[in-house]
Design a protein around this motif. Structure first.
Motif, PDB file in Angstrom:
ATOM      1  N   UNK A  46       0.816  -1.222   0.000  1.00  0.00           N
ATOM      2  CA  UNK A  46       0.000   0.000   0.000  1.00  0.00           C
ATOM      3  C   UNK A  46       0.844   1.264   0.000  1.00  0.00           C
ATOM      4  N   UNK A  47       2.170   1.105   0.135  1.00  0.00           N
ATOM      5  CA  UNK A  47       3.093   2.245   0.212  1.00  0.00           C
ATOM      6  C   UNK A  47       2.731   3.169   1.368  1.00  0.00           C
ATOM      7  N   UNK A  48       2.538   2.545   2.521  1.00  0.00           N
ATOM      8  CA  UNK A  48       2.247   3.293   3.745  1.00  0.00           C
ATOM      9  C   UNK A  48       3.227   2.880   4.833  1.00  0.00           C
ATOM     10  N   UNK A  49       3.562   3.854   5.697  1.00  0.00           N
ATOM     11  CA  UNK A  49       4.470   3.613   6.812  1.00  0.00           C
ATOM     12  C   UNK A  49       3.735   3.924   8.105  1.00  0.00           C
ATOM     13  N   UNK A  50       3.792   2.989   9.050  1.00  0.00           N
ATOM     14  CA  UNK A  50       3.062   3.122  10.314  1.00  0.00           C
ATOM     15  C   UNK A  50       4.042   3.400  11.451  1.00  0.00           C
ATOM     16  N   UNK A  51       3.768   4.453  12.189  1.00  0.00           N
ATOM     17  CA  UNK A  51       4.604   4.841  13.336  1.00  0.00           C
ATOM     18  C   UNK A  51       3.662   5.186  14.481  1.00  0.00           C
ATOM     19  N   UNK A  52       3.624   4.351  15.511  1.00  0.00           N
ATOM     20  CA  UNK A  52       2.638   4.505  16.591  1.00  0.00           C
ATOM     21  C   UNK A  52       1.249   4.640  15.968  1.00  0.00           C
ATOM     22  N   UNK A  53       0.566   5.721  16.250  1.00  0.00           N
ATOM     23  CA  UNK A  53      -0.775   5.917  15.694  1.00  0.00           C
ATOM     24  C   UNK A  53      -0.766   6.724  14.401  1.00  0.00           C
ATOM     25  N   UNK A  54       0.439   7.077  13.910  1.00  0.00           N
ATOM     26  CA  UNK A  54       0.560   7.901  12.719  1.00  0.00           C
ATOM     27  C   UNK A  54       0.749   7.033  11.471  1.00  0.00           C
ATOM     28  N   UNK A  55       0.238   7.515  10.350  1.00  0.00           N
ATOM     29  CA  UNK A  55       0.366   6.822   9.071  1.00  0.00           C
ATOM     30  C   UNK A  55       0.954   7.792   8.050  1.00  0.00           C
ATOM     31  N   UNK A  56       2.033   7.378   7.392  1.00  0.00           N
ATOM     32  CA  UNK A  56       2.700   8.214   6.406  1.00  0.00           C
ATOM     33  C   UNK A  56       2.682   7.544   5.038  1.00  0.00           C
ATOM     34  N   UNK A  57       2.765   8.350   3.995  1.00  0.00           N
ATOM     35  CA  UNK A  57       2.936   7.838   2.649  1.00  0.00           C
ATOM     36  C   UNK A  57       4.411   7.505   2.429  1.00  0.00           C
ATOM     37  N   UNK A  58       4.667   6.493   1.593  1.00  0.00           N
ATOM     38  CA  UNK A  58       6.047   6.195   1.243  1.00  0.00           C
ATOM     39  C   UNK A  58       6.421   4.740   1.402  1.00  0.00           C
ATOM     40  N   UNK A  59       7.636   4.416   0.940  1.00  0.00           N
ATOM     41  CA  UNK A  59       8.174   3.064   1.114  1.00  0.00           C
ATOM     42  C   UNK A  59       9.615   3.084   1.629  1.00  0.00           C
ATOM     43  N   UNK A  60      10.103   4.274   2.014  1.00  0.00           N
ATOM     44  CA  UNK A  60      11.430   4.404   2.620  1.00  0.00           C
ATOM     45  C   UNK A  60      11.355   5.436   3.729  1.00  0.00           C
ATOM     46  N   UNK A  61      12.028   5.131   4.838  1.00  0.00           N
ATOM     47  CA  UNK A  61      11.984   5.978   6.042  1.00  0.00           C
ATOM     48  C   UNK A  61      13.367   6.551   6.310  1.00  0.00           C
ATOM     49  N   UNK A  62      13.426   7.832   6.647  1.00  0.00           N
ATOM     50  CA  UNK A  62      14.691   8.477   6.982  1.00  0.00           C
ATOM     51  C   UNK A  62      14.588   9.121   8.364  1.00  0.00           C
ATOM     52  N   UNK A  63      15.549   8.857   9.245  1.00  0.00           N
ATOM     53  CA  UNK A  63      15.565   9.556  10.538  1.00  0.00           C
ATOM     54  C   UNK A  63      15.640  11.057  10.312  1.00  0.00           C
ATOM     55  N   UNK A  64      14.815  11.808  11.040  1.00  0.00           N
ATOM     56  CA  UNK A  64      14.764  13.247  10.819  1.00  0.00           C
ATOM     57  C   UNK A  64      14.389  13.941  12.124  1.00  0.00           C
ATOM     58  N   UNK A  65      15.177  14.929  12.583  1.00  0.00           N
ATOM     59  CA  UNK A  65      14.860  15.638  13.828  1.00  0.00           C
ATOM     60  C   UNK A  65      13.645  16.537  13.660  1.00  0.00           C
ATOM     61  N   UNK A  66      12.843  16.640  14.702  1.00  0.00           N
ATOM     62  CA  UNK A  66      11.696  17.560  14.711  1.00  0.00           C
ATOM     63  C   UNK A  66      10.706  17.286  13.583  1.00  0.00           C
ATOM     64  N   UNK A  67      10.470  16.025  13.289  1.00  0.00           N
ATOM     65  CA  UNK A  67       9.503  15.694  12.258  1.00  0.00           C
ATOM     66  C   UNK A  67       9.774  14.324  11.665  1.00  0.00           C
TER      67      UNK A  67
END
Length: 252
Positions: A46-67
């Motif tokens: 589905x090209x979705x990323x799940x983080x706790x209760x948040x759902x993001x678009x995408x298929x790759x995750x990058x560590x990022x401060x303040x967001x």
């Protein structure tokens, strides 16, 4: 030879021991770390990323401060997408690019940069101002959010407003203490205002490199008749180099 280091080798009949870091079966540096669960889950269908209760678009995750920062990279004619989210999960910006290759985030998160197949795109994440840089996929953010890149056509490194000649194609740029290092297939250079200063010459070719606990570990690959040899070295000052592991693979 450029090598001016005093090379101290510690060998035992059963191998080189006494060090935590060692080579894996592929000749890469095996770092002893405690496995931890990733804070996110990617659904590639589905090209979705799940983080706790948040759902993001995408298929790759990058560590990022303040967001949060994710990308959607597809092997088709569609443009790649970079999604920028606030710390609360609200979509702040969507960036389109022909391709997103080797995306890097500056240490403080003020900038991101990637190679789009033709040039480097660098974006100020505070103002979203775009800077287009001629170069290749070899670039990095180093000291104080400074940007360093290699231009293969002109055979030069650009850094801090300077243009430094380099006939050898860099494999990696990195900061090691106060030093800026440039690693190529054949050499480990220190970048200075006067140019590139050779600090180590590989008898074989460069294969892998990591900084672990303020020590620089690098792997040299040597191909000999009917076998390939990997050597793992360690240094904390570039003056003394220790051989800490070896791996020999017989050719079929």
């Amino acid at each position: 030879m450029y090598r001016s280091l005093f090379l101290l080798m510690i060998l035992m009949l059963s191998g080189v021991g006494g060090f935590t870091q060692h080579l894996n079966k592929l000749g890469k540096i095996e770092e002893e770390i405690i496995p931890t669960l990733k804070p996110y889950r990617i659904d590639y269908n589905t090209h979705k990323i799940y983080y706790d209760s948040l759902i993001f678009q995408g298929n790759t995750w990058y560590p990022f401060p303040d967001g949060f920062l994710t990308t959607l990279e597809l092997a088709n004619s569609e443009k790649d997408k970079i999604y920028c989210y606030t710390s609360g999960g609200k979509l702040k910006a969507t960036i389109l690019s022909e391709r997103v290759i080797n995306l890097k985030v500056s240490p403080k998160g003020n900038y991101i940069a990637w190679y789009n197949g033709e040039k480097i795109i660098k974006i100020n994440m505070n103002t979203f101002a775009v800077d287009t840089i001629q170069g290749s996929f070899v670039f990095s953010f180093i000291q104080n959010e400074q940007f360093i890149a290699y231009h293969p056509v002109e055979k030069r490194i650009t850094f801090d407003g300077k243009k430094i000649a380099s006939e050898e194609f860099p494999v990696q740029f990195l900061t090691f203490g106060p030093k800026i290092l440039v690693c190529t297939r054949d050499h480990l250079f220190e970048l200075k205002s006067s140019g590139l200063v050779p600090r180590y010459t590989f008898d074989g070719v460069f294969f892998d490199l990591k900084i672990i606990d303020d020590h620089l570990f690098f792997v040299e690959k040597r191909e000999k008749r009917r076998k390939t040899e990997f050597r793992l070295y360690k240094t904390n000052d570039l003056n003394q180099v220790l051989l800490v592991d070896m791996l020999t693979m017989e050719d079929d």
